[in-house]
Design an enzyme around this catalytic site. Structure first.
Site: not given
Length: 185
Positions: A10, A42, A54, A133, A165, A168, A171
């Site tokens: 996540t 999440k 979260g 992450s 996103g 990573c 993500t």
């Protein structure tokens, strides 16, 4: 660690601006080099919707922590700091709990806290905090948006997560956003 594969699960970010707090999470769960799920949820609302929570880490561990944290919130009459400190203390000292692999990001209208199993309860110096992450990417983006834009907390959280996103591999852009504001009954 041997052959044990790590689950990367996540990126979560919380952003505060103009009396509102928004928390956003991506939906990707990765096991080794495989995306196991791309739309995991999440984020949770706790204490009748007054607290956002979260998680990053092992899902089964997190569900146990959600329940314990909500119980602490009720025990301490919604005092986010006290509940977080007591959860972190219990998490660090209990033989079974200290094996849990997770981090929590929690927020109410007054503060945001990062809670870990090593006993950490950290309130950020800035109006953003991120875990997971891609947390450092999302955090950096949020700080830039907070400094150089008039975007809302929710807009900053979403844009910051999209940037994470794109950087990573753990993500994705299946984003869930929750928001609290002073107008909420």
């Amino acid at each position: 660690m041997g052959d044990k594969q790590k689950i990367h699960a996540t990126t979560i970010i919380a952003v505060r601006r103009n009396g509102k707090v928004a928390m956003a999470a991506d939906g990707q769960v990765t096991f080794g080099s495989t995306v196991m799920k791309n739309n995991a949820r999440k984020l949770r609302r706790l204490l009748d919707g007054k607290v956002l929570c979260g998680f990053a880490g092992a899902t089964a561990d997190v569900f146990s922590l959600f329940d314990r944290f909500e119980a602490k919130l009720k025990e301490y009459s919604g005092d986010l700091t006290r509940a977080a400190v007591e959860l972190a203390r219990e998490w660090r000292t209990d033989r079974a709990l200290r094996r849990l692999e997770a981090m929590l990001l929690v927020a109410d209208l007054n503060k945001t806290l990062l809670v870990s199993g090593t006993g950490d309860v950290i309130e950020p110096a800035e109006d953003a905090q991120a875990i997971g992450s891609g947390g450092s990417f999302a955090y950096a983006a949020a700080l830039a948006y907070l400094d150089g834009s008039n975007l809302s907390a929710a807009e900053i959280a979403e844009k910051s997560l999209r940037i994470a996103g794109n950087i990573c591999i753990y993500t994705n852009e299946q984003i869930c956003i929750e928001e609290l504001n002073n107008d909420r009954e």
